[in-house]
Design an enzyme around this catalytic site. Structure first.
Site, PDB file in Angstrom:
ATOM      1  N   THR A 117      68.875  75.179  33.455  1.00 55.75           N
ATOM      2  CA  THR A 117      68.177  74.041  32.830  1.00 55.75           C
ATOM      3  C   THR A 117      69.069  73.295  31.833  1.00 55.75           C
ATOM      4  O   THR A 117      68.845  72.120  31.568  1.00 55.75           O
ATOM      5  CB  THR A 117      66.909  74.508  32.084  1.00 55.75           C
ATOM      6  OG1 THR A 117      67.285  75.505  31.127  1.00 55.75           O
ATOM      7  CG2 THR A 117      65.872  75.068  33.013  1.00 55.75           C
ATOM      8  N   ASP A 118      70.072  73.999  31.252  1.00 56.19           N
ATOM      9  CA  ASP A 118      70.835  73.408  30.146  1.00 56.19           C
ATOM     10  C   ASP A 118      71.505  72.080  30.510  1.00 56.19           C
ATOM     11  O   ASP A 118      71.551  71.161  29.689  1.00 56.19           O
ATOM     12  CB  ASP A 118      71.915  74.388  29.659  1.00 56.19           C
ATOM     13  CG  ASP A 118      71.326  75.577  28.911  1.00 56.19           C
ATOM     14  OD1 ASP A 118      70.110  75.570  28.639  1.00 56.19           O
ATOM     15  OD2 ASP A 118      72.086  76.519  28.595  1.00 56.19           O
ATOM     16  N   THR A 178      69.180  80.453  34.869  1.00 52.92           N
ATOM     17  CA  THR A 178      68.242  81.535  34.541  1.00 52.92           C
ATOM     18  C   THR A 178      67.398  81.953  35.738  1.00 52.92           C
ATOM     19  O   THR A 178      67.032  83.121  35.876  1.00 52.92           O
ATOM     20  CB  THR A 178      67.347  81.081  33.367  1.00 52.92           C
ATOM     21  OG1 THR A 178      68.203  80.790  32.259  1.00 52.92           O
ATOM     22  CG2 THR A 178      66.367  82.153  32.946  1.00 52.92           C
ATOM     23  N   SER A 226      74.697  77.214  33.644  1.00 50.84           N
ATOM     24  CA  SER A 226      75.041  75.803  33.836  1.00 50.84           C
ATOM     25  C   SER A 226      75.970  75.250  32.756  1.00 50.84           C
ATOM     26  O   SER A 226      76.412  74.107  32.859  1.00 50.84           O
ATOM     27  CB  SER A 226      73.791  74.949  33.988  1.00 50.84           C
ATOM     28  OG  SER A 226      73.062  74.880  32.801  1.00 50.84           O
TER      29      SER A 226
HETATM   30  N1  ASP Z   1      71.382  78.916  29.892  1.00 55.55           N
HETATM   31  C1  ASP Z   1      70.754  78.749  31.173  1.00 55.55           C
HETATM   32  C2  ASP Z   1      71.596  77.848  32.046  1.00 55.55           C
HETATM   33  O1  ASP Z   1      71.571  76.659  31.864  1.00 55.55           O
HETATM   34  C3  ASP Z   1      69.426  78.165  30.946  1.00 55.55           C
HETATM   35  C4  ASP Z   1      68.582  78.043  32.167  1.00 55.55           C
HETATM   36  O2  ASP Z   1      68.978  78.160  33.287  1.00 55.55           O
HETATM   37  O3  ASP Z   1      67.411  77.794  31.983  1.00 55.55           O
HETATM   38  O4  ASP Z   1      72.246  78.309  32.918  1.00 55.55           O
END
Ligand code: ASP
Length: 330
Positions: free
Chosen positions: A89-90, A12, A55
């Site tokens: 973050t995932d 993100t 991710s």
């Molecule tokens: N869906 C995103 C990812 O993991 C979430 C993020 O980056 O916060 O790529």
């Protein structure tokens, strides 16, 4: 000015909203820095765009490639003071732990991310990136293993979990606690982490599967998975490490075929242990040959096993690595 290697992988932090108002990959590592002129002044940046992917696309093979890239650059460039990896973050905690397992260099490697994309006026990306940079340049960050830094908190890769789908305060190490925090531009350390397992870079990875237990779970699922050619299996059990009793014979048969079975818990924090003696209780699973993985999360156990089994580390040694907090470093 200290040299910081920025490796962008996506997430993100590197997304913007498209015409439908949905966040999609849009920002490279170079763009990310270019949009933050103040940050550009604060370090001598070397930028490498590894990927620009959400991710959910991360795999152990990609993590291995990333670890190889970092190790190669750290060896070739002794003037790099620290490495910042931007990531979604995932699955952040998985990549962070993979790097912690494989890279022995004591220079800081910090993973950071954001929950709000780059087109949000109050995105947490710039602040998180600056925090990671401050840690990369901090001499006291050396030797603390791979860490993640978000929302002005610093966590050890081994202990941290993503707990919230959308809050900027999404990561926690539970009762183990954070390693430190960023306060008003200062990096404040609270403690050193305990030593973690270090395996080095493997040539390849073993195929280790995960299965999550649930009430009324039917017999046959474990053996169906094993037939796909798994070298190991992690079962996310209930509470202290207990399972529906009907699956215990399957575990016994799996272990007797030389496929290790490791028990983790669907509880987010606390250790598994064979304390219950009823059918399906931990003692029954231990008798069937299953191992217990202390407080390490299911996904992290799977990564440790994928590396350790591929390296041919003796089973007894892998079992003891999992049982402790990491003292058994081959
Ligand atoms: N869906 C995103 C990812 O993991 C979430 C993020 O980056 O916060 O790529």
């Amino acid at each position: 000015m200290g040299k910081v290697l920025l490796i962008a992988t996506g997430g993100t932090i590197a997304m913007r909203k498209d015409a439908r108002g949905k966040a999609v990959p849009a920002v490279s590592g170079h763009d990310l820095l270019a949009s933050l002129p103040a940050l550009v002044q604060e370090a001598d940046w070397e930028v490498f765009d590894f990927s620009n992917l959400a991710s959910c696309n991360m795999s152990p093979e990609r993590m291995l490639e990333l670890a190889g890239e970092i190790e190669h650059r750290l060896l070739a460039e002794p003037d790099i003071q620290g490495v910042v990896v931007t990531h979604g973050t995932d699955t952040l905690e998985e990549t962070a732990y993979f790097l912690d397992l494989t890279i022995r260099d004591s220079r800081p490697i910090i993973l950071t991310a954001s929950q709000r994309d780059a087109s949000e006026r109050d995105s947490d990306g710039p602040r998180n990136l600056r925090g990671a940079m401050l840690i990369a340049l901090d001499r006291h960050a050396w030797g603390r293993g791979v860490i993640i830094a978000l929302n002005e908190e610093i966590h050890a890769a081994r202990d941290v979990r993503k707990l919230h789908t959308s809050s900027v305060d999404a990561f926690s190490s539970g009762e183990i606690g954070a390693l430190g925090n960023i306060d008003n531009g200062d990096v404040i350390w609270h403690r050193r982490p305990e030593p973690t397992v270090k395996l080095g870079l493997p040539e390849h990875l073993a195929h280790v599967g995960i299965i999550k237990a649930y009430t009324g779970m039917p017999v046959g699922q474990i053996e169906m998975l094993i037939k796909q050619g798994l070298s190991g299996l992690v079962i996310e059990a209930f509470g202290r490490g207990n399972l529906p009793p009907q699956v215990v014979p399957e575990i016994e048969r799996t272990v007797s075929q030389g496929v290790p079975v490791v028990i983790t818990s669907r509880c987010l924090f606390g250790r598994t242990a064979p304390v219950y003696g009823y059918p399906g209780g931990g003692a029954d699973l231990e008798r069937a040959g299953a191992w217990f993985a202390s407080d390490l999360s299911t996904e992290k156990v799977r990564l440790l096993m994928a590396i350790a089994l591929a390296q041919g580390i003796p089973m007894a040694q892998i079992k003891s690595m999992l049982a402790g907090r990491g003292a058994a470093c081959p």
